[in-house]
Scaffold this motif. Structure first.
Motif: not given
Length: 765
Positions: A273-285, A335-347
């Motif tokens: 089996r091979g699996s891959y998941q990728n997610a950006g910033d999650f959105k709250t109200p 929070y931001t109004d626009i998602a920051g993409g899928r690139k992870l910053d530090f930390p």
């Protein structure tokens, strides 16, 4: 114990002995409709103890070959639209095994539970257990624990964003819940608040959740319950089976893709089996939570033999998880109004888990030896820059042996031995816990007696654990003084089951369990960035001792089914980290920046937890189902006469599901659900704030269809459709959970999320 030598000895000496030993047995039979006698093709027949599965042919026939010639095995038959049936077969008798199934509005009413000492039907098993199917796991969840918490009464989760979920069973979590995968206890720094379970959420074919103390079988850390993750069973000889699944979630852009293939060539079995998941910033109200994305990669496989002497399977897996963290302090932007993409910053966290498990089941005359050997390497890097600040490197060897004596006059005895060795190293430039070695050994005796409509079980276990924390100096100043602890314990358990009728079962359990303090609780001394606190351990901690009892009534009718259970758990020397009001420590990083941390110290109190959980399922028509679950846990710190910390709120979940017949579609459904979470006002006032109640609206639609001979399943599911703004009681990011100095600091749970999923089963002759 020389675990490496044990592996080598097994491979070189013991394994070849069984390779050509034994006389082959077989099972054959048919699957029919109990009323009409109609043959049922495509039914699924499984023998969980031997990890085998097959399907019935066009004439409703099935067969298993190259089986042991002796022994009693539990066989399960499933067919869409029919009630699942479980039978126990004696291979020495050699008779055909025929299943006559009854049409049912609900297909699964009786399931096989394997995580208890003796594999059996849930009706003859005293343990309070829930089995979650593959279909139920494929929901709009972000990880395996998230999926289980939505399905199992009495279970919840401590969350840190969408990537991290810690299981909670009847109010107990951390090192009090054991997670099993391929028969081996998952060891991955469970002591940390923001440390999740390093498992691919796609790998499980089925998951069993055992509620209540299971120290008798699994030793220390099973004081609260067990999560048993079961991989897909081996297909019948000459076949290759598999699956492809893919999904997309709108809230954080989560993509999840997984491909699995498994085959059987005359007893040589394999799976990959091979699996891959990728997610950006999650959105709250309130907006997107900054740097909350994650991605993980998982690769796993199995090679083995299924022969007349039993089976031997070598499982291996690699799991890599990258998780972003928000470095904000109270008052900073969240929070931001626009998602920051899928690139992870530090930390961020960089977690890698390697696992090797050798699972064996040897038939020795009328007896059986089950031997599970495991090796795990868990590497947890917490990065503030390119170089890891905290870097824990944990290596674990384990061995677990159970010898099942042949059943005689309804008595089924087991003798068990287990041992493990852990060694943890610090490879970063910051230090939170000392390097340590931990060795544990245990032995138990268990017996189960069945007569008429009753079953009785009892057992006793002895454990001994050595903890050796290493002394360590930083720039000439002692950071960790070191510790040496020796803990021994005797645990016992009793269980009883009575079948009043085919549809009504009563279960009861009582016993004692224990948990030895872990090295983090004994020796911590440092700033934990992930929890935003300075943690100080206590080398004088004593083991937790639990005295628990529970009782459950299961009822199962054509129109109404469900269960109701009560539990009581009194724990002496309950261990948890509590805040010291007004006390802070200032830390300076390598760039000269300073940060204040609230001080948390590990201590002990006496605690009492009791609760109720259950389900009520109404099926007034074949196409209509109304399913309801509820759970509530009351926990009291008896030493200081105040509520215990980190306890989930009471929950009621209601789901209305329509399953009309639609030409050209299979398993078509439309569902609407309402999840009600009550307010949690029973909190530890020294470092917790209350959490308000809330209600979430969910819905789903899906169906299966065929293009030629290939089957497909499509589904769309939505959670929190009203985009409700709320804080869950076990959300680690909610106000007051992380920082005493500014209780307004908090992050809402995710808002509206819609998930689109595709599932493609693969069958190759």
């Amino acid at each position: 114990m020389k675990f490496k030598s044990l592996f080598s000895f097994f491979i070189a000496v013991i394994f070849p002995y069984f390779l050509f030993a034994g006389v082959a047995g077989s099972i054959s039979g048919t699957l029919t409709d109990v009323k009409t006698g109609e043959k049922l093709p495509g039914g699924v027949i499984t023998i969980a103890q031997l990890r085998l599965s097959t399907t019935t042919d066009a004439d409703g026939k099935f067969s298993f070959t190259s089986l042991p010639s002796k022994g009693r095995y539990v066989v399960e038959a499933r067919y869409s639209g029919y009630k699942t049936q479980v039978k126990t077969v004696d291979l020495a008798a050699g008779a055909d095994l025929n299943f006559a199934l009854e049409r049912s509005i609900v297909e699964i009413r009786e399931v096989v539970i394997t995580g208890t000492p003796i594999t059996s039907s849930n009706k003859s098993n005293s343990t309070s257990a829930s089995s979650v199917s593959r279909e139920e796991l494929l929901t709009s969840s972000t990880n395996l624990i998230d999926a289980l918490a939505r399905q199992v009464p009495g279970m919840s989760q401590i969350t840190t964003g969408g990537a991290i979920s810690k299981p909670v069973i009847r109010g107990l979590s951390y090192n009090r819940v054991v997670t099993l995968s391929n028969g081996v206890k998952q060891q991955g720094q469970q002591w940390g608040d923001e440390h999740g379970i390093e498992l691919d959420q796609n790998q499980a074919d089925r998951v069993e959740v055992l509620r209540g103390a299971a120290s008798l079988l699994y030793g220390s850390d099973a004081i609260g319950g067990v999560i048993n993750v079961l991989d897909p069973l081996v297909p019948s000889p000459g076949k290759i089976k598999g699956e492809f699944l893919s999904s997309y979630a709108t809230n954080n852009g989560l993509t999840n893709t997984s491909l699995m293939l498994s085959g059987n060539s005359n007893g040589f079995v394999w799976r990959g089996r091979g699996s891959y998941q990728n997610a950006g910033d999650f959105k709250t109200p309130a907006g997107y939570y900054i740097n909350s994305g994650f991605n993980n990669t998982s690769l796993s496989g199995m090679l083995g033999l299924n022969k007349e002497w039993g089976y031997s399977h070598l499982n291996f897996s690699y799991f890599k998880n990258n998780i972003g963290f928000n470095d904000a302090e109270p008052g900073d932007q969240l929070y931001t109004d626009i998602a920051g993409g899928r690139k992870l910053d530090f930390p961020r966290q960089d977690i890698r888990h390697y696992k090797l498990a050798l699972n064996n089941n040897f038939i020795i005359g009328n007896n059986t030896l089950k031997l599970d050997l495991g090796y795990q390497k868990n590497q947890r890097r917490e990065l503030e820059s390119a170089d890891p600040a905290l870097f824990f490197d944990l290596n674990t060897f384990s061995a677990d042996a159970k010898y099942y004596l042949g059943e005689a006059n309804g008595w089924q005895p087991i003798i068990g031995l287990s041992a493990s060795n852990e060694s943890s190293k610090n490879k970063g430039y910051e230090y939170l816990i000392p390097e340590y070695d931990q060795t544990s050994v245990g032995a138990f005796v268990y017996v189960k007696k069945s007569w008429d409509k009753n079953t009785f079980n009892a057992g006793i276990r002895f454990d001994h654990i050595n903890n050796d924390g290493k002394q360590f100096f930083v720039e000439g100043e002692e950071k960790f003084p070191g510790f040496k602890n020796r803990f021994s314990n005797v645990s016992g358990a009793l269980g009883f089951t009575h079948l009043f009728s085919e549809g009504v079962t009563f279960k009861a359990n009582a016993g004692s369990a224990f948990r030895a303090p872990n090295p983090a609780e004994l020796g911590s001394n440092g700033a934990h960035e992930g929890t935003i606190r300075y943690e100080i351990g206590n080398p004088n901690l004593k083991p937790e001792r639990s005295y628990q009892a529970d009782a459950t009534l299961d009822f199962d009718g054509k129109v109404i089914s469900g269960s109701i259970g009560v539990s009581q758990n009194y724990i002496n020397n309950y261990i948890y980290a509590s805040a010291v009001p007004g006390q802070q420590i200032t830390e300076t990083d390598e760039d000269g920046n300073t940060k204040n941390f609230d001080v948390y110290r590990y201590g002990q109190v006496n605690a009492n937890l009791y609760g109720v959980e259950g389900s009520l399922n109404l099926h007034p028509a074949e196409f209509l189902h109304f399913d309801n679950t509820f759970s509530y846990t009351h926990a009291q710190n008896k030493t200081f006469d105040r509520p215990l910390a980190l306890i989930p709120a009471g929950t009621i979940r209601n789901t209305l599901r329509f399953e009309p017949k639609v030409n050209g579609l299979n398993s078509f459904f439309v569902s609407v659900g309402v999840d009600n979470f009550f307010s949690q006002n029973r909190v530890d006032p020294t470092f917790e704030t209350t959490a308000g109640g809330y209600t979430l609206l969910n819905a789903g639609i899906g169906a299966g269809f065929k293009m030629g001979k290939q089957a497909f399943k499509l589904a769309v599911s939505g959670n929190n459709l009203t985009n409700r703004r709320y804080y869950d009681a076990l959300n680690r990011l909610r106000p007051g959970r992380l920082a005493l100095t500014n209780p307004t600091f908090g992050v809402y749970n995710p808002g509206r999320n819609v998930t689109f999923s595709l599932f493609v089963p693969l069958n190759i002759n």
